[in-house]
Write a protein that holds these residues in place. Structure first.
Motif, PDB file in Angstrom:
ATOM      1  N   ASN A 181       0.810  -1.219   0.000  1.00 25.24           N
ATOM      2  CA  ASN A 181       0.000   0.000   0.000  1.00 25.24           C
ATOM      3  C   ASN A 181       0.844   1.271   0.000  1.00 25.24           C
ATOM      4  O   ASN A 181       0.303   2.370  -0.013  1.00 25.24           O
ATOM      5  CB  ASN A 181      -0.923   0.014   1.226  1.00 25.24           C
ATOM      6  CG  ASN A 181      -1.921  -1.122   1.215  1.00 25.24           C
ATOM      7  OD1 ASN A 181      -2.533  -1.415   0.184  1.00 25.24           O
ATOM      8  ND2 ASN A 181      -2.083  -1.781   2.358  1.00 25.24           N
TER       9      ASN A 181
ATOM     10  N   GLN B  29       3.665   1.554  -2.181  1.00 30.80           N
ATOM     11  CA  GLN B  29       4.544   1.426  -3.345  1.00 30.80           C
ATOM     12  C   GLN B  29       4.611   2.740  -4.131  1.00 30.80           C
ATOM     13  O   GLN B  29       3.777   3.626  -3.969  1.00 30.80           O
ATOM     14  CB  GLN B  29       4.035   0.312  -4.266  1.00 30.80           C
ATOM     15  CG  GLN B  29       4.126  -1.075  -3.658  1.00 30.80           C
ATOM     16  CD  GLN B  29       5.544  -1.613  -3.635  1.00 30.80           C
ATOM     17  OE1 GLN B  29       6.440  -1.107  -4.304  1.00 30.80           O
ATOM     18  NE2 GLN B  29       5.762  -2.676  -2.865  1.00 30.80           N
ATOM     19  N   ASN B  30       5.625   2.832  -4.990  1.00 30.69           N
ATOM     20  CA  ASN B  30       5.794   3.959  -5.919  1.00 30.69           C
ATOM     21  C   ASN B  30       6.029   5.291  -5.220  1.00 30.69           C
ATOM     22  O   ASN B  30       5.694   6.344  -5.755  1.00 30.69           O
ATOM     23  CB  ASN B  30       4.570   4.073  -6.847  1.00 30.69           C
ATOM     24  CG  ASN B  30       4.313   2.793  -7.610  1.00 30.69           C
ATOM     25  OD1 ASN B  30       5.229   2.204  -8.167  1.00 30.69           O
ATOM     26  ND2 ASN B  30       3.057   2.350  -7.615  1.00 30.69           N
ATOM     27  N   LYS B  31       6.634   5.237  -4.017  1.00 28.41           N
ATOM     28  CA  LYS B  31       6.949   6.461  -3.295  1.00 28.41           C
ATOM     29  C   LYS B  31       8.449   6.604  -3.036  1.00 28.41           C
ATOM     30  O   LYS B  31       8.871   7.492  -2.301  1.00 28.41           O
ATOM     31  CB  LYS B  31       6.174   6.517  -1.970  1.00 28.41           C
ATOM     32  CG  LYS B  31       4.658   6.466  -2.137  1.00 28.41           C
ATOM     33  CD  LYS B  31       3.956   6.531  -0.792  1.00 28.41           C
ATOM     34  CE  LYS B  31       2.455   6.318  -0.930  1.00 28.41           C
ATOM     35  NZ  LYS B  31       1.813   7.390  -1.716  1.00 28.41           N
ATOM     36  N   GLY B  32       9.238   5.702  -3.626  1.00 26.25           N
ATOM     37  CA  GLY B  32      10.685   5.791  -3.490  1.00 26.25           C
ATOM     38  C   GLY B  32      11.269   5.142  -2.252  1.00 26.25           C
ATOM     39  O   GLY B  32      12.489   5.216  -2.030  1.00 26.25           O
TER      40      GLY B  32
ATOM     41  N   ARG C 218      13.993   2.287  -3.071  1.00 28.46           N
ATOM     42  CA  ARG C 218      15.291   2.816  -3.514  1.00 28.46           C
ATOM     43  C   ARG C 218      16.077   3.362  -2.333  1.00 28.46           C
ATOM     44  O   ARG C 218      17.289   3.140  -2.217  1.00 28.46           O
ATOM     45  CB  ARG C 218      15.080   3.901  -4.570  1.00 28.46           C
ATOM     46  CG  ARG C 218      16.365   4.567  -5.052  1.00 28.46           C
ATOM     47  CD  ARG C 218      16.089   5.539  -6.188  1.00 28.46           C
ATOM     48  NE  ARG C 218      15.693   4.816  -7.392  1.00 28.46           N
ATOM     49  CZ  ARG C 218      16.544   4.363  -8.304  1.00 28.46           C
ATOM     50  NH1 ARG C 218      17.843   4.561  -8.150  1.00 28.46           N
ATOM     51  NH2 ARG C 218      16.097   3.733  -9.368  1.00 28.46           N
TER      52      ARG C 218
ATOM     53  N   ASN D 164      10.572 -10.594 -11.114  1.00 29.11           N
ATOM     54  CA  ASN D 164      10.288  -9.261 -10.580  1.00 29.11           C
ATOM     55  C   ASN D 164      11.094  -8.223 -11.360  1.00 29.11           C
ATOM     56  O   ASN D 164      12.200  -7.838 -10.981  1.00 29.11           O
ATOM     57  CB  ASN D 164      10.628  -9.210  -9.093  1.00 29.11           C
ATOM     58  CG  ASN D 164      10.122  -7.948  -8.420  1.00 29.11           C
ATOM     59  OD1 ASN D 164       9.810  -6.959  -9.081  1.00 29.11           O
ATOM     60  ND2 ASN D 164      10.045  -7.964  -7.100  1.00 29.11           N
TER      61      ASN D 164
ATOM     62  N   ARG E  46      10.718  -5.101 -11.721  1.00 29.03           N
ATOM     63  CA  ARG E  46      10.937  -3.824 -11.045  1.00 29.03           C
ATOM     64  C   ARG E  46      12.177  -3.875 -10.157  1.00 29.03           C
ATOM     65  O   ARG E  46      12.974  -2.935 -10.134  1.00 29.03           O
ATOM     66  CB  ARG E  46       9.709  -3.439 -10.221  1.00 29.03           C
ATOM     67  CG  ARG E  46       8.488  -3.098 -11.058  1.00 29.03           C
ATOM     68  CD  ARG E  46       7.362  -2.558 -10.206  1.00 29.03           C
ATOM     69  NE  ARG E  46       7.724  -1.283  -9.596  1.00 29.03           N
ATOM     70  CZ  ARG E  46       6.936  -0.623  -8.746  1.00 29.03           C
ATOM     71  NH1 ARG E  46       5.753  -1.129  -8.415  1.00 29.03           N
ATOM     72  NH2 ARG E  46       7.316   0.520  -8.228  1.00 29.03           N
ATOM     73  N   SER E  47      12.341  -4.972  -9.415  1.00 32.99           N
ATOM     74  CA  SER E  47      13.509  -5.052  -8.536  1.00 32.99           C
ATOM     75  C   SER E  47      14.785  -5.192  -9.349  1.00 32.99           C
ATOM     76  O   SER E  47      15.812  -4.599  -9.014  1.00 32.99           O
ATOM     77  CB  SER E  47      13.354  -6.205  -7.541  1.00 32.99           C
ATOM     78  OG  SER E  47      13.471  -7.460  -8.170  1.00 32.99           O
TER      79      SER E  47
ATOM     80  N   SER F 271      15.344  -3.947 -12.284  1.00 35.37           N
ATOM     81  CA  SER F 271      15.627  -2.614 -12.820  1.00 35.37           C
ATOM     82  C   SER F 271      16.192  -1.697 -11.743  1.00 35.37           C
ATOM     83  O   SER F 271      17.128  -0.925 -11.991  1.00 35.37           O
ATOM     84  CB  SER F 271      14.357  -2.004 -13.410  1.00 35.37           C
ATOM     85  OG  SER F 271      13.853  -2.786 -14.473  1.00 35.37           O
ATOM     86  N   LEU F 272      15.632  -1.790 -10.523  1.00 39.30           N
ATOM     87  CA  LEU F 272      16.119  -0.961  -9.423  1.00 39.30           C
ATOM     88  C   LEU F 272      17.572  -1.277  -9.112  1.00 39.30           C
ATOM     89  O   LEU F 272      18.415  -0.368  -9.037  1.00 39.30           O
ATOM     90  CB  LEU F 272      15.260  -1.187  -8.175  1.00 39.30           C
ATOM     91  CG  LEU F 272      15.776  -0.553  -6.874  1.00 39.30           C
ATOM     92  CD1 LEU F 272      15.850   0.962  -7.004  1.00 39.30           C
ATOM     93  CD2 LEU F 272      14.909  -0.955  -5.684  1.00 39.30           C
TER      94      LEU F 272
END
Length: 300
Positions: free
Chosen positions: A101, A103-106, A109, A135, A137-138, A140-141
């Motif tokens: 809930n 996610q996408n807030k940095g 990282r 995954n 996204r991970s 790429s991170l």
């Protein structure tokens, strides 16, 4: 460590009092991503998540950091990360988790940057991790943070293989085996994992394999969070075949086999193990191509 780049998030060292919140987020985060991609979760229940969180938060060999959302009246933990500091050479990252809930807030990282900065300040020559290949996204991170892809890893699970390899015997490891085991790991990887090995011997799960009374390999346990090293596959196979548990399966999601080691992978498949998922070993800093047979932990 303080982080003032975003006043809505605060980062602090984890405490054992955080165990229920951190464990639940571990379960929620891993389950959310795994379910989305049609894979089983590494943390199948909240209790498993809490158990893993308890181990990391109470172990002095691990650095822990939690992210708190401080926008509400009561601070709320929204993520965590860990760093395995039991080696003098390699710092292993994870598990890193963020509340689905939040996610996408940095937060992810910044949790990664926190432990990476810790590793640099502690003068670790290398930082490593394993990530679930599905995954994106991970992956790429971590790539964007400077990690390099080194090795595809296969997570294998199933009924335990009970096989004897001719010319090899297996026994429990003792502290008197530390020197020999560390020498093998250093010869294979260029570094030892003395802290982890010593801990596994102390709690009674480490084993060594012998060829003509000479130690030729060892394991700190046949689970997701343990590693094994041997001169050849004939030194790893008897370790895999020596495990006995109540449910006759390997601990957690399974054992980790380097996918490029075709002989060992095929042996596992031929003996009934199934491929659960693929992972990717990623590194920053010092790395030597392994000069023998090995099985990583999920940390490195």
């Amino acid at each position: 460590m303080a982080d003032t780049t975003d006043p809505t998030l605060r980062f602090r060292p984890g405490r054992i009092d955080d165990v229920k919140e951190v464990g639940k987020i571990m379960y929620d985060a891993f389950s959310s991503v795994a379910n989305k991609h049609g894979f089983p979760s590494d943390f199948p229940t909240i209790d498993v998540g809490i158990g893993v969180a308890s181990y990391f938060l109470s172990n002095s060999g691990f650095y822990s950091v939690v992210a708190e959302d401080i926008r509400k009246d009561k601070d709320k933990i929204v993520g965590s990360n860990f760093l395995d500091e039991r080696s003098n050479m390699v710092a292993g990252v994870g598990p890193i988790t963020v509340d689905p809930n939040f996610q996408n807030k940095g937060a992810g990282r910044r949790l990664m940057k926190n432990v990476m900065e810790r590793a640099v300040n502690k003068n670790f020559p290398a930082i490593r991790l394993l990530q679930a290949s599905y995954n994106n996204r991970s992956l790429s991170l971590y790539a964007s943070l400077g990690f390099e892809i080194r090795e595809p890893i296969s997570a294998m699970q199933g009924k335990q293989i009970h096989k004897v390899i001719p010319g090899r015997s297996v026994r429990m490891a003792t502290e008197s085996d530390l020197k020999s085991c560390n020498a093998i790991c250093k010869e294979i990887h260029g570094h030892d994992r003395n802290g982890e090995l010593r801990e596994s011997i102390k709690i009674g799960i480490a084993k060594v394999v012998l060829c003509e009374d000479r130690i030729t390999g060892y394991t700190t346990g046949l689970t997701f969070f343990n590693h094994s090293v041997g001169y050849t596959n004939d030194d790893i196979m008897p370790l895999i075949g020596s495990t006995t548990t109540i449910n006759d399966s390997y601990g957690g999601p399974g054992i980790l086999i380097p996918s490029r080691n075709t002989q060992l992978l095929r042996w596992c498949l031929d003996n009934g193990l199934k491929l659960v998922q693929q992972l990717t070993l990623m590194t920053i800093g010092l790395y030597n191509e392994p000069a023998g047979s090995y099985m990583p932990s999920v940390l490195y």
